[in-house]
Scaffold this motif. Structure first.
Motif, PDB file in Angstrom:
ATOM      1  N   ARG A  57      41.964  47.830  36.174  1.00 28.33           N
ATOM      2  CA  ARG A  57      42.080  46.730  36.989  1.00 28.33           C
ATOM      3  C   ARG A  57      41.467  46.798  38.370  1.00 28.33           C
ATOM      4  NH1 ARG A  57      48.251  45.987  37.722  1.00 28.33           N
ATOM      5  NH2 ARG A  57      47.282  44.487  39.223  1.00 28.33           N
ATOM      6  N   ILE A  58      40.754  48.025  38.720  1.00 25.94           N
ATOM      7  CA  ILE A  58      40.255  48.400  39.958  1.00 25.94           C
ATOM      8  C   ILE A  58      38.945  47.733  39.992  1.00 25.94           C
ATOM      9  CG2 ILE A  58      39.122  50.234  41.438  1.00 25.94           C
ATOM     10  CD1 ILE A  58      41.468  52.015  40.599  1.00 25.94           C
ATOM     11  N   THR A  61      37.999  44.211  42.243  1.00 27.40           N
ATOM     12  CA  THR A  61      39.328  43.706  42.879  1.00 27.40           C
ATOM     13  C   THR A  61      39.195  44.383  44.226  1.00 27.40           C
ATOM     14  OG1 THR A  61      40.629  45.280  41.800  1.00 27.40           O
ATOM     15  CG2 THR A  61      40.413  43.174  40.686  1.00 27.40           C
ATOM     16  N   VAL A  62      38.664  45.351  44.373  1.00 24.74           N
ATOM     17  CA  VAL A  62      38.430  45.953  45.907  1.00 24.74           C
ATOM     18  C   VAL A  62      36.892  46.189  46.284  1.00 24.74           C
ATOM     19  CG1 VAL A  62      40.502  47.474  45.371  1.00 24.74           C
ATOM     20  CG2 VAL A  62      38.160  48.408  44.738  1.00 24.74           C
ATOM     21  N   GLU A  65      36.044  51.456  47.115  1.00 26.80           N
ATOM     22  CA  GLU A  65      36.856  52.235  46.204  1.00 26.80           C
ATOM     23  C   GLU A  65      37.148  53.504  46.390  1.00 26.80           C
ATOM     24  OE1 GLU A  65      36.446  53.343  41.302  1.00 26.80           O
ATOM     25  OE2 GLU A  65      35.360  51.667  42.319  1.00 26.80           O
ATOM     26  N   GLU A  94      45.695  50.492  41.216  1.00 27.47           N
ATOM     27  CA  GLU A  94      45.323  49.862  42.459  1.00 27.47           C
ATOM     28  C   GLU A  94      46.454  50.286  43.588  1.00 27.47           C
ATOM     29  OE1 GLU A  94      44.635  45.928  42.370  1.00 27.47           O
ATOM     30  OE2 GLU A  94      43.386  46.124  40.743  1.00 27.47           O
ATOM     31  N   THR A  95      47.138  51.584  43.349  1.00 32.21           N
ATOM     32  CA  THR A  95      48.239  51.696  44.355  1.00 32.21           C
ATOM     33  C   THR A  95      47.977  53.329  44.520  1.00 32.21           C
ATOM     34  OG1 THR A  95      49.829  50.249  43.456  1.00 32.21           O
ATOM     35  CG2 THR A  95      50.746  52.121  44.742  1.00 32.21           C
ATOM     36  N   GLN A 140      42.349  44.536  47.170  1.00 34.43           N
ATOM     37  CA  GLN A 140      42.509  45.763  47.903  1.00 34.43           C
ATOM     38  C   GLN A 140      43.571  46.670  47.265  1.00 34.43           C
ATOM     39  OE1 GLN A 140      39.519  45.250  48.634  1.00 34.43           O
ATOM     40  NE2 GLN A 140      39.553  45.897  50.839  1.00 34.43           N
ATOM     41  N   TYR A 141      43.849  47.710  47.783  1.00 34.74           N
ATOM     42  CA  TYR A 141      44.938  48.651  47.359  1.00 34.74           C
ATOM     43  C   TYR A 141      46.439  48.623  48.137  1.00 34.74           C
ATOM     44  CZ  TYR A 141      41.010  51.661  45.612  1.00 34.74           C
ATOM     45  OH  TYR A 141      39.756  51.971  44.674  1.00 34.74           O
ATOM     46  N   SER A 165      48.924  45.280  50.038  1.00 31.86           N
ATOM     47  CA  SER A 165      47.871  44.691  50.478  1.00 31.86           C
ATOM     48  C   SER A 165      47.989  43.264  51.543  1.00 31.86           C
ATOM     49  CB  SER A 165      46.663  44.432  49.624  1.00 31.86           C
ATOM     50  OG  SER A 165      47.019  43.625  48.510  1.00 31.86           O
TER      51      SER A 165
END
Length: 216
Positions: A57-58, A61-62, A65, A94-95, A140-141, A165
Motif C-alpha cells: 500500500r506504500i 501513497t507517500v 519513502e 504505512e505506520t 503519507q505515513y 497523517s
C-alpha cells in the motif's frame, strides 16, 4: 398392395430422419462456456489456497519513502535516551510504530516526556510535516509511539503518542488511566457495584415512602 410397395414405404420412413438439432447444440454451448469458465476460476483459486495475499500500500501513497536504514537510525537514537530499556521500531502498512520498554519506577508524566523526546527524534530524522502529514494528493505515513513499564505490575503504566497523517498535532493518551473512573470501577468490581446499586435503590425507596407518609 404388393409386397414391394410395402417394402418401399418402410425404406422411405427410415430415410425420414430428424435433421441436425441446432437449438440443442447452441443451448449446450451457451451453457458449457460459463460452466467451463467458472471451473477455471475455481481451479486457479485452488492453486493459491492458503497462500497469503501481501499487498504493497506504500507505493503511490507517500511523497517521501522511509527505508530500512532510516528506521534503523531512529531506533539507534531512541536507545540512547535515558530511561529506555529496550525498543522495537518497525514500519508496517504505512505506520511507523515504536514500542519502548521504559525503566520502572517512573510516573506517567515521565513517560509522556519520554514520548515527546522520541517524537522529536523522529521529527529530526524524518520531518513530520514532510513524512507524517497528509497532502492533497498523498496520504503519507502514520506515527505511533507506545511506552510501557512493567505490564505485570499491579498498576502498570502505558502511554501512547499518536500522530496520524490527517491530524494537525499529535495526541498523548494515558491508557493506564480510565477516562471514566466510575465505569471502570463498576466493570472491575461487578459484585460490589451491584450491591451499591441495591443499597442506593433501597435508600430511594425509604426516602420515597417517608415523603409519602409526610404528605398523608
Amino acid at each position: 398392395m404388393t409386397a414391394n410397395d410395402e417394402l418401399r414405404k418402410v425404406r422411405v420412413k427410415k430415410k425420414k430422419r430428424l435433421g441436425f438439432n441446432w437449438f440443442f447444440w447452441i443451448s449446450f454451448v451457451v451453457i458449457l462456456v460459463p460452466v467451463l469458465y467458472f471451473g477455471y476460476l475455481l481451479w486457479e483459486a485452488a492453486k493459491v489456497t492458503h497462500v497469503p495475499i501481501i499487498g504493497d500500500r506504500i507505493k503511490n501513497t507517500v511523497t517521501y519513502e522511509i527505508d530500512d536504514n532510516t528506521v534503523a537510525q531512529i531506533d539507534s537514537l531512541i536507545k540512547t535516551q535515558e530511561g529506555v530499556e529496550s525498543v522495537q521500531t518497525n514500519l508496517i502498512v504505512e505506520t511507523l510504530r515504536i514500542t519502548v520498554n521504559a525503566a520502572d519506577g517512573r510516573t506517567a508524566e515521565d513517560y509522556e516526556e519520554l514520548a515527546k523526546k522520541i517524537y522529536d527524534i523522529v521529527d529530526s530524522v524524518t520531518p513530520v510535516d514532510r513524512y507524517f502529514t497528509r497532502t492533497e494528493e498523498f496520504k503519507q505515513y502514520d506515527l505511533e509511539i507506545n511506552i510501557y513499564d512493567n505490564l505485570d505490575a499491579e498498576t502498570p503504566i502505558q502511554i501512547t503518542l499518536t500522530k496520524n497523517s490527517s491530524m494537525e498535532e499529535y495526541v498523548i493518551t494515558d491508557l493506564s488511566t480510565p477516562l471514566n473512573e466510575e465505569l471502570a470501577w463498576q466493570l472491575t468490581h461487578p459484585e460490589e457495584a451491584a450491591q451499591q446499586d441495591d443499597d442506593e435503590q433501597t435508600d430511594e425507596d425509604i426516602n420515597g415512602n417517608q415523603e409519602d407518609d409526610g404528605q398523608n
